[in-house]
Scaffold this motif. Structure first.
Motif, PDB file in Angstrom:
ATOM      1  N   ILE A  10       0.831  -1.211   0.000  1.00  0.00           N
ATOM      2  CA  ILE A  10       0.000   0.000   0.000  1.00  0.00           C
ATOM      3  C   ILE A  10       0.864   1.259   0.000  1.00  0.00           C
ATOM      4  CG2 ILE A  10      -1.694   1.321   1.339  1.00  0.00           C
ATOM      5  CD1 ILE A  10      -2.837  -1.120  -0.107  1.00  0.00           C
ATOM      6  N   SER A  11       1.924   1.280   0.795  1.00  0.00           N
ATOM      7  CA  SER A  11       2.747   2.489   0.893  1.00  0.00           C
ATOM      8  C   SER A  11       3.617   2.714  -0.338  1.00  0.00           C
ATOM      9  CB  SER A  11       3.611   2.462   2.156  1.00  0.00           C
ATOM     10  OG  SER A  11       4.521   1.397   2.105  1.00  0.00           O
ATOM     11  N   SER A  12       3.846   1.696  -1.119  1.00  0.00           N
ATOM     12  CA  SER A  12       4.619   1.894  -2.353  1.00  0.00           C
ATOM     13  C   SER A  12       3.727   2.169  -3.546  1.00  0.00           C
ATOM     14  CB  SER A  12       5.499   0.673  -2.625  1.00  0.00           C
ATOM     15  OG  SER A  12       4.707  -0.458  -2.882  1.00  0.00           O
ATOM     16  N   THR A  13       2.424   1.961  -3.388  1.00  0.00           N
ATOM     17  CA  THR A  13       1.488   2.139  -4.496  1.00  0.00           C
ATOM     18  C   THR A  13       0.975   3.571  -4.597  1.00  0.00           C
ATOM     19  OG1 THR A  13       0.787  -0.149  -4.290  1.00  0.00           O
ATOM     20  CG2 THR A  13      -0.672   1.306  -5.497  1.00  0.00           C
ATOM     21  N   PHE A  14       0.667   4.183  -3.486  1.00  0.00           N
ATOM     22  CA  PHE A  14       0.047   5.500  -3.479  1.00  0.00           C
ATOM     23  C   PHE A  14       1.067   6.587  -3.175  1.00  0.00           C
ATOM     24  CE2 PHE A  14      -3.288   2.493  -2.231  1.00  0.00           C
ATOM     25  CZ  PHE A  14      -4.172   2.717  -3.273  1.00  0.00           C
ATOM     26  N   ALA A  15       0.821   7.780  -3.714  1.00  0.00           N
ATOM     27  CA  ALA A  15       1.727   8.903  -3.489  1.00  0.00           C
ATOM     28  C   ALA A  15       1.598   9.448  -2.069  1.00  0.00           C
ATOM     29  CB  ALA A  15       1.449  10.007  -4.503  1.00  0.00           C
ATOM     30  N   ALA A  16       0.394   9.395  -1.518  1.00  0.00           N
ATOM     31  CA  ALA A  16       0.187   9.872  -0.156  1.00  0.00           C
ATOM     32  C   ALA A  16       0.757   8.858   0.829  1.00  0.00           C
ATOM     33  CB  ALA A  16      -1.299  10.078   0.111  1.00  0.00           C
ATOM     34  N   PRO A  17       1.389   9.324   1.893  1.00  0.00           N
ATOM     35  CA  PRO A  17       1.988   8.378   2.842  1.00  0.00           C
ATOM     36  C   PRO A  17       0.927   7.621   3.645  1.00  0.00           C
ATOM     37  CG  PRO A  17       2.234  10.609   3.640  1.00  0.00           C
ATOM     38  CD  PRO A  17       1.651  10.709   2.257  1.00  0.00           C
ATOM     39  N   VAL A  18       1.238   6.385   3.958  1.00  0.00           N
ATOM     40  CA  VAL A  18       0.419   5.606   4.878  1.00  0.00           C
ATOM     41  C   VAL A  18       0.866   5.987   6.281  1.00  0.00           C
ATOM     42  CG1 VAL A  18      -0.061   3.279   5.729  1.00  0.00           C
ATOM     43  CG2 VAL A  18       0.131   3.699   3.275  1.00  0.00           C
ATOM     44  N   THR A  19      -0.073   6.381   7.113  1.00  0.00           N
ATOM     45  CA  THR A  19       0.239   6.810   8.468  1.00  0.00           C
ATOM     46  C   THR A  19      -0.371   5.830   9.458  1.00  0.00           C
ATOM     47  OG1 THR A  19       0.247   9.117   7.776  1.00  0.00           O
ATOM     48  CG2 THR A  19       0.034   8.684  10.135  1.00  0.00           C
ATOM     49  N   LEU A  20       0.452   5.362  10.370  1.00  0.00           N
ATOM     50  CA  LEU A  20      -0.009   4.474  11.436  1.00  0.00           C
ATOM     51  C   LEU A  20       0.225   5.187  12.751  1.00  0.00           C
ATOM     52  CD1 LEU A  20      -1.015   1.743  12.495  1.00  0.00           C
ATOM     53  CD2 LEU A  20       1.367   0.965  12.448  1.00  0.00           C
ATOM     54  N   PHE A  21      -0.861   5.488  13.458  1.00  0.00           N
ATOM     55  CA  PHE A  21      -0.789   6.158  14.749  1.00  0.00           C
ATOM     56  C   PHE A  21      -1.281   5.201  15.825  1.00  0.00           C
ATOM     57  CE2 PHE A  21      -3.031   8.557  18.089  1.00  0.00           C
ATOM     58  CZ  PHE A  21      -1.948   9.219  18.621  1.00  0.00           C
ATOM     59  N   LEU A  22      -0.431   4.923  16.798  1.00  0.00           N
ATOM     60  CA  LEU A  22      -0.802   4.062  17.916  1.00  0.00           C
ATOM     61  C   LEU A  22      -0.664   4.848  19.210  1.00  0.00           C
ATOM     62  CD1 LEU A  22       0.981   0.742  16.908  1.00  0.00           C
ATOM     63  CD2 LEU A  22      -1.409   1.358  16.582  1.00  0.00           C
ATOM     64  N   ASP A  23      -1.739   4.900  19.964  1.00  0.00           N
ATOM     65  CA  ASP A  23      -1.759   5.624  21.230  1.00  0.00           C
ATOM     66  C   ASP A  23      -1.720   4.626  22.386  1.00  0.00           C
ATOM     67  OD1 ASP A  23      -1.874   7.736  22.965  1.00  0.00           O
ATOM     68  OD2 ASP A  23      -4.020   8.125  22.680  1.00  0.00           O
ATOM     69  N   ASP A  24      -1.317   5.087  23.544  1.00  0.00           N
ATOM     70  CA  ASP A  24      -1.267   4.276  24.765  1.00  0.00           C
ATOM     71  C   ASP A  24      -0.392   3.039  24.612  1.00  0.00           C
ATOM     72  OD1 ASP A  24      -2.875   6.016  26.181  1.00  0.00           O
ATOM     73  OD2 ASP A  24      -4.728   5.004  25.587  1.00  0.00           O
ATOM     74  N   LEU A  25       0.778   3.212  24.019  1.00  0.00           N
ATOM     75  CA  LEU A  25       1.689   2.089  23.830  1.00  0.00           C
ATOM     76  C   LEU A  25       2.209   1.517  25.148  1.00  0.00           C
ATOM     77  CD1 LEU A  25       3.707   3.172  20.681  1.00  0.00           C
ATOM     78  CD2 LEU A  25       2.101   1.270  20.894  1.00  0.00           C
ATOM     79  N   GLN A  26       2.053   2.252  26.255  1.00  0.00           N
ATOM     80  CA  GLN A  26       2.495   1.721  27.534  1.00  0.00           C
ATOM     81  C   GLN A  26       1.668   0.498  27.947  1.00  0.00           C
ATOM     82  OE1 GLN A  26       0.858   4.607  27.194  1.00  0.00           O
ATOM     83  NE2 GLN A  26      -0.725   4.756  28.749  1.00  0.00           N
ATOM     84  N   TRP A  27       0.500   0.327  27.342  1.00  0.00           N
ATOM     85  CA  TRP A  27      -0.359  -0.815  27.663  1.00  0.00           C
ATOM     86  C   TRP A  27      -0.177  -1.969  26.685  1.00  0.00           C
ATOM     87  CZ3 TRP A  27      -1.633  -0.028  32.327  1.00  0.00           C
ATOM     88  CH2 TRP A  27      -1.990   1.234  32.777  1.00  0.00           C
ATOM     89  N   ALA A  28       0.669  -1.813  25.713  1.00  0.00           N
ATOM     90  CA  ALA A  28       0.855  -2.858  24.705  1.00  0.00           C
ATOM     91  C   ALA A  28       1.586  -4.056  25.295  1.00  0.00           C
ATOM     92  CB  ALA A  28       1.634  -2.304  23.518  1.00  0.00           C
TER      93      ALA A  28
END
Length: 85
Positions: A36-54
């Motif tokens: 997906i990130s190599s196909t589209f010009a717009a960047p793929v964004t992954l936002f993860l919150d509260d990683l202290q609970w992962a």
């Protein structure tokens, strides 16, 4: 169909289909983001919150996603933002 998007032939027999589904899912997630990130010009964004609970498995998936060779190449547009307290 995910196999069509990723360009994979999913030939799994009953023996190897259940040996390590977690690793297979991690691989498919990394491959999906890479495609997906190599196909589209717009960047793929992954936002993860509260990683202290992962848990450790989730952190392992994020590490694999960030350290994958395909995402490190210059042909992809991938942005990761993680937050913890």
């Amino acid at each position: 169909n995910l196999a069509n998007i990723l360009g994979l032939e999913m030939r799994l027999n009953h023996d190897e289909g259940c040996t390590n589904p977690q690793k297979r899912l991690q691989y498919l997630l990394c491959r999906f983001v890479e495609v997906i990130s190599s196909t589209f010009a717009a960047p793929v964004t992954l936002f993860l919150d509260d990683l202290q609970w992962a848990d450790s498995t989730s952190i392992e998936v994020v590490n694999q996603l960030l350290l994958t060779g395909g995402l490190a190449s210059q042909g992809t547009h991938f942005f990761f933002l993680g937050c913890y307290r």
